[in-house]
Design a protein around this motif. Structure first.
Motif, PDB file in Angstrom:
ATOM      1  N   GLN A  25       0.830  -1.200   0.000  1.00 17.33           N
ATOM      2  CA  GLN A  25       0.000   0.000   0.000  1.00 17.33           C
ATOM      3  C   GLN A  25       0.870   1.256   0.000  1.00 17.33           C
ATOM      4  O   GLN A  25       1.886   1.321   0.695  1.00 17.33           O
ATOM      5  CB  GLN A  25      -0.914   0.010   1.226  1.00 17.33           C
ATOM      6  N   ASN A  26       0.448   2.261  -0.789  1.00 21.39           N
ATOM      7  CA  ASN A  26       1.216   3.507  -0.841  1.00 21.39           C
ATOM      8  C   ASN A  26       0.775   4.455   0.270  1.00 21.39           C
ATOM      9  O   ASN A  26      -0.203   4.194   0.966  1.00 21.39           O
ATOM     10  CB  ASN A  26       1.084   4.175  -2.217  1.00 21.39           C
ATOM     11  N   GLN A  27       1.478   5.555   0.396  1.00 19.97           N
ATOM     12  CA  GLN A  27       1.219   6.478   1.507  1.00 19.97           C
ATOM     13  C   GLN A  27      -0.179   7.082   1.446  1.00 19.97           C
ATOM     14  O   GLN A  27      -0.836   7.244   2.494  1.00 19.97           O
ATOM     15  CB  GLN A  27       2.262   7.599   1.488  1.00 19.97           C
ATOM     16  N   THR A  54       4.550  -1.972   9.210  1.00 17.28           N
ATOM     17  CA  THR A  54       4.904  -0.910   8.252  1.00 17.28           C
ATOM     18  C   THR A  54       6.263  -1.125   7.590  1.00 17.28           C
ATOM     19  O   THR A  54       6.651  -0.353   6.719  1.00 17.28           O
ATOM     20  CB  THR A  54       4.926   0.448   8.973  1.00 17.28           C
ATOM     21  N   GLN A  62      11.214  -4.646   0.419  1.00 20.79           N
ATOM     22  CA  GLN A  62      10.657  -4.114  -0.828  1.00 20.79           C
ATOM     23  C   GLN A  62       9.134  -4.154  -0.867  1.00 20.79           C
ATOM     24  O   GLN A  62       8.506  -3.503  -1.695  1.00 20.79           O
ATOM     25  CB  GLN A  62      11.215  -4.891  -2.031  1.00 20.79           C
ATOM     26  N   TYR A  64       7.127  -2.918   1.375  1.00 23.99           N
ATOM     27  CA  TYR A  64       6.535  -1.796   2.092  1.00 23.99           C
ATOM     28  C   TYR A  64       7.006  -0.454   1.553  1.00 23.99           C
ATOM     29  O   TYR A  64       8.189  -0.295   1.177  1.00 23.99           O
ATOM     30  CB  TYR A  64       6.880  -1.896   3.587  1.00 23.99           C
ATOM     31  N   ASP A  65       6.112   0.500   1.520  1.00 25.72           N
ATOM     32  CA  ASP A  65       6.446   1.859   1.137  1.00 25.72           C
ATOM     33  C   ASP A  65       7.371   2.446   2.200  1.00 25.72           C
ATOM     34  O   ASP A  65       7.142   2.273   3.404  1.00 25.72           O
ATOM     35  CB  ASP A  65       5.168   2.699   1.036  1.00 25.72           C
ATOM     36  N   ASP A  66       8.405   3.143   1.768  1.00 24.04           N
ATOM     37  CA  ASP A  66       9.364   3.708   2.724  1.00 24.04           C
ATOM     38  C   ASP A  66       8.704   4.678   3.702  1.00 24.04           C
ATOM     39  O   ASP A  66       9.189   4.878   4.820  1.00 24.04           O
ATOM     40  CB  ASP A  66      10.496   4.425   1.979  1.00 24.04           C
ATOM     41  N   ALA A  68       5.558   4.363   4.894  1.00 23.82           N
ATOM     42  CA  ALA A  68       4.352   3.748   5.469  1.00 23.82           C
ATOM     43  C   ALA A  68       4.144   4.157   6.923  1.00 23.82           C
ATOM     44  O   ALA A  68       3.051   4.569   7.316  1.00 23.82           O
ATOM     45  CB  ALA A  68       4.431   2.227   5.349  1.00 23.82           C
TER      46      ALA A  68
END
Length: 435
Positions: A25-27, A54, A62, A64-66, A68
């Motif tokens: 999922q993105n931010q 998160t 990879q 997870y969005d950095d 999150a």
């Protein structure tokens, strides 16, 4: 009422502590999910823990969005939540969150303690309900209270709720009693309608949402579960004592009735009562042969154990003082002891379960404290003079006695093990009669 859907809807429907994985999922999506899930209080009476994964280690990074974790915490702050690294799963910590790194699983998480409708504690709300029945005050049964949840829930939800919220036999008995009281309230509403008296809005709401038929179904289910629990030997010692006393009283009562029937020369009635007595004697024998199980652990046992671990060196310091005046540093250190004791007490109180009577709860607290008192404490060993002062010293020669399993070389180079102490942490105790 929140109309959250998707992941936000799943979060809001949680009735127990749960974990949600934010992988993929993105931010922006995360921010919308957190906003929809936590913008309104959860319809719960007890605090739960919502954990969001998160981030992960090298192998899962990879996914997870950095940003999150930042998306979660920023949205929570926007909603008025505050970061509290010492927060725990109690009602007092509602509206807080904390970031954690699970080194065992190599996962990064954000733990959220949501705002909740209200903590009804162990008051089932039936007293208020009966009061409302006569005065028309709202509500008859407080919403989100344990009683309200069990009476309005569907059969499938009720069965899961009974298993998770009422694990002990005595709690199921309390739940059964509560259902019986609600059924009495509904019967009174029926009688009121038969006289042509209109119901108040709160009375009508309860009457429309609960039926005697649904309560009968739930009562039958609980009785079946209680019987299976007894026959499976899943009862505590105090529950066993209660049941044995109960069946003993019934045997004595039946014996008197048999004697009366024989005196009145009613052989058929006497035979019927004797058959009931034999059945009850069989149950008594079955109960007496049961090996009781340990009481269920406290809900916040893990947090309490951490505090007790922090407490042990402080207790050891206090014991070692032996009446002497403490230094300023020691006095400051000992001030933390009172804080820990208060925190433990609050967590113990928050661990009380649904429909759990005082005696049953006290027994679980005593069991927890007794187990803690058996934990051994290692004594602090003072360093030898010169240790760690930067000067090297020749190793002390060790002589090996016959029968030693280690060579001199091994013994001389290995570090000495600290001797174990015999002190134990003195646990708080409280009286208890029965579960």
């Amino acid at each position: 009422m929140s109309q959250a859907h998707g992941l936000a809807g799943s979060i809001r429907s949680a009735s127990e502590s749960e974990t949600f994985d934010l992988a993929g999922q993105n931010q922006t999506t995360i921010s919308h999910t957190i906003m929809d899930a936590f913008k309104e209080p959860f319809p719960l009476s007890e605090m739960i823990r919502i954990t969001f994964i998160t981030g992960a280690g090298k192998l899962g990074r990879q996914k997870y969005d950095d940003g999150a974790a930042k998306a979660v915490t920023a949205t929570l702050r926007e909603l008025g939540f505050e970061e509290d690294r010492g927060a725990s799963c109690v009602a007092e910590c509602a509206g807080t969150f904390k970031m954690q790194h699970d080194t065992g699983k190599n996962l990064k998480t954000v733990v959220v303690f949501p705002n909740i409708v209200g903590d009804t504690g162990n008051d089932t709300g039936l007293e208020d309900g009966m009061h409302g029945l006569s005065t028309g005050e709202a509500p008859l049964i407080p919403k989100s209270s344990p009683v309200h949840m069990i009476v309005v829930s569907s059969s499938s939800v009720f069965s899961r709720m009974l298993s998770s919220k009422c694990p002990s036999w005595s709690q199921k008995r309390g739940c059964l009693t509560a259902l019986g009281q609600v059924k009495d309230v509904i019967a009174q509403l029926d009688a009121k309608l038969l006289t042509g008296t209109p119901l108040s809005n709160p009375e009508q709401d309860l009457y429309d949402s609960v039926s005697i038929a649904s309560i009968d179904e739930k009562e039958a289910f609980i009785k079946k579960e209680m019987q299976a629990q007894v026959e499976g030997g899943e009862i505590t010692n105090t529950e066993k004592v209660f049941l044995v006393n109960q069946v003993t009283e019934k045997i004595e009562s039946l014996s008197k009735e048999v004697a009366e029937a024989q005196a009145e020369k009613k052989p058929k009635k006497a035979d019927k009562l004797n058959a009931m007595k034999e059945k009850t004697l069989t149950r008594q024998k079955m109960l007496e042969e049961i090996t009781p199980v340990k009481p269920h652990p406290l809900r916040h046992e893990a947090e309490i154990a951490k505090l007790r671990k922090e407490m042990r060196p402080l207790q050891q310091l206090e014991d070692s003082a032996k009446g002497r005046l403490l230094s300023v540093k020691e006095t400051t250190t000992m001030a933390r002891k009172d804080e820990i004791l208060e925190d433990i007490e609050q967590l113990e109180i928050a661990s009380r379960g649904w429909f759990e009577d005082a005696d049953s709860f006290d027994a679980r607290v005593v069991a927890s404290r007794t187990a803690a008192s058996k934990v051994k404490v290692k004594k602090v060993v003072k360093k030898t003079p010169g240790a760690g002062d930067g000067f090297s010293r020749k190793p002390v020669t060790k002589f090996v006695t016959p029968g030693s399993s280690k060579s001199w070389a091994t013994a001389a180079t290995k570090k000495k093990a600290k001797p174990k102490g015999s002190g134990v942490f003195a646990a708080m105790m409280m009286d208890s009669d029965s579960d």
